[in-house]
Design a protein around this motif. Structure first.
Motif, short mmCIF file in Angstrom:
data_model
loop_
_atom_site.label_atom_id
_atom_site.label_comp_id
_atom_site.label_asym_id
_atom_site.label_seq_id
_atom_site.Cartn_x
_atom_site.Cartn_y
_atom_site.Cartn_z
N ALA A 278 4.19 -2.57 -12.19
CA ALA A 278 4.42 -3.32 -13.51
C ALA A 278 5.33 -4.43 -12.97
CB ALA A 278 5.05 -2.62 -14.61
N ALA A 279 6.04 -4.42 -12.07
CA ALA A 279 7.13 -5.62 -11.83
C ALA A 279 6.12 -6.41 -10.80
CB ALA A 279 8.05 -4.98 -10.82
N THR A 280 5.28 -6.34 -10.19
CA THR A 280 4.32 -7.29 -9.50
C THR A 280 2.87 -6.99 -9.79
OG1 THR A 280 4.59 -5.98 -7.25
CG2 THR A 280 6.04 -7.83 -7.62
N ASN B 39 -6.48 -17.11 4.48
CA ASN B 39 -6.57 -16.31 5.67
C ASN B 39 -5.89 -15.07 5.35
OD1 ASN B 39 -4.11 -17.59 5.18
ND2 ASN B 39 -3.83 -17.77 7.53
N ALA B 40 -6.01 -14.42 4.50
CA ALA B 40 -5.20 -12.92 4.01
C ALA B 40 -6.08 -11.87 3.80
CB ALA B 40 -4.38 -13.36 2.65
N VAL B 41 -5.80 -10.78 3.97
CA VAL B 41 -6.43 -9.50 4.00
C VAL B 41 -5.61 -8.85 2.71
CG1 VAL B 41 -7.10 -7.29 4.65
CG2 VAL B 41 -7.52 -9.15 6.03
N LEU B 42 -6.16 -8.28 1.77
CA LEU B 42 -5.45 -7.52 0.67
C LEU B 42 -5.50 -6.13 0.99
CD1 LEU B 42 -3.95 -7.52 -2.08
CD2 LEU B 42 -6.14 -7.44 -3.23
N LEU B 43 -4.44 -5.35 1.23
CA LEU B 43 -4.33 -4.21 1.28
C LEU B 43 -3.78 -3.27 0.12
CD1 LEU B 43 -4.34 -1.63 3.34
CD2 LEU B 43 -1.94 -2.26 3.88
N THR B 44 -4.76 -2.62 -0.44
CA THR B 44 -4.43 -2.01 -1.83
C THR B 44 -4.02 -0.63 -1.72
OG1 THR B 44 -6.16 -3.63 -2.67
CG2 THR B 44 -5.53 -1.60 -3.94
N ARG B 45 -2.78 -0.41 -2.75
CA ARG B 45 -2.40 1.13 -3.04
C ARG B 45 -2.84 1.36 -4.26
NH1 ARG B 45 1.46 3.61 -5.57
NH2 ARG B 45 2.70 1.67 -6.15
N ASP B 46 -3.73 2.36 -4.49
CA ASP B 46 -4.03 2.81 -5.92
C ASP B 46 -3.09 3.55 -6.53
OD1 ASP B 46 -6.56 1.54 -6.07
OD2 ASP B 46 -7.66 2.92 -4.47
N GLY B 47 -2.36 3.43 -7.42
CA GLY B 47 -1.20 4.11 -8.10
C GLY B 47 -0.30 3.24 -8.74
N ASP B 48 0.56 4.11 -9.49
CA ASP B 48 1.70 3.30 -10.23
C ASP B 48 2.76 3.31 -9.30
OD1 ASP B 48 0.06 3.31 -12.52
OD2 ASP B 48 0.49 5.31 -13.21
N GLY B 49 3.80 2.49 -9.80
CA GLY B 49 5.08 2.32 -9.25
C GLY B 49 5.14 1.22 -8.43
N HIS B 50 6.28 0.68 -7.97
CA HIS B 50 6.83 -0.65 -7.44
C HIS B 50 6.54 -0.44 -5.92
CE1 HIS B 50 8.06 -4.81 -7.01
NE2 HIS B 50 9.22 -4.37 -6.46
N THR B 51 5.96 -1.41 -5.23
CA THR B 51 5.70 -1.73 -3.78
C THR B 51 4.73 -0.30 -3.31
OG1 THR B 51 7.59 -0.04 -3.00
CG2 THR B 51 7.96 -2.50 -3.67
N GLY C 66 6.90 2.72 0.41
CA GLY C 66 7.35 3.91 0.17
C GLY C 66 6.54 5.21 -0.37
N TRP C 67 5.13 4.55 -1.01
CA TRP C 67 4.60 5.54 -1.82
C TRP C 67 3.32 6.04 -1.11
CZ3 TRP C 67 5.80 6.78 -6.71
CH2 TRP C 67 6.93 6.05 -7.37
N SER C 68 2.95 5.60 -0.04
CA SER C 68 1.69 5.85 0.76
C SER C 68 1.70 5.92 2.27
CB SER C 68 0.53 4.98 0.42
OG SER C 68 -0.59 5.09 0.91
N ALA C 69 1.34 7.02 2.79
CA ALA C 69 1.28 7.03 4.33
C ALA C 69 0.13 5.91 4.90
CB ALA C 69 1.12 8.37 4.82
N CYS C 70 -0.81 6.05 4.19
CA CYS C 70 -1.95 5.10 4.59
C CYS C 70 -1.36 3.42 4.53
CB CYS C 70 -3.34 5.18 3.54
SG CYS C 70 -4.45 3.89 3.61
N ILE C 71 -0.83 2.96 3.59
CA ILE C 71 -0.23 1.83 3.45
C ILE C 71 0.95 1.67 4.73
CG2 ILE C 71 1.34 0.30 2.11
CD1 ILE C 71 -1.19 0.35 1.13
#
Length: 113
Positions: free
Chosen positions: A51-53, A67-79, A82-87
């Protein structure tokens, strides 16, 4: 020191004011397109339920940079870190070894931040 510049008392409590509305500092800079002249790939991390970003902002930033790659975390919460070992694994590999995540990489939320 951060404690001296953050009116809420500590860097941790700044998370409760993510858009910094209560801060005394006001930038004269207006919103504008972001661009990069770097030849290096930039990794942008976005979370679908932040919700913050908002995720749409991460998509827009990655597209503007070009020249960017978007790395996506599927889920709620900011950043995402800290939420995903994959990230964490993807970001660490990029920062430590220069390994760019594959375009379209999506990661699940697996921890409570």
């Amino acid at each position: 020191m951060a404690e001296e510049t953050i009116p809420l008392g500590s860097p941790d409590t700044a998370l409760f004011d993510p858009d910094c509305r209560t801060w005394a500092f006001r930038s004269a800079e207006k919103a504008h397109p972001i661009a990069s002249t770097s030849a290096s790939t930039i990794v942008v991390v976005g979370s679908t339920g932040d919700a913050a970003t908002p995720y749409a902002s991460a998509e827009k930033l990655a597209a503007q940079l070009g020249n960017a790659v978007l790395l996506t975390r599927d889920g709620d919460g900011h950043t995402g870190y800290g939420w995903s070992a994959c990230i964490r694994t993807s970001v660490d590999a990029f920062l430590l070894d220069g390994t760019v995540p594959a375009a379209g990489t999506r990661c699940a939320t697996d921890t409570a931040g």
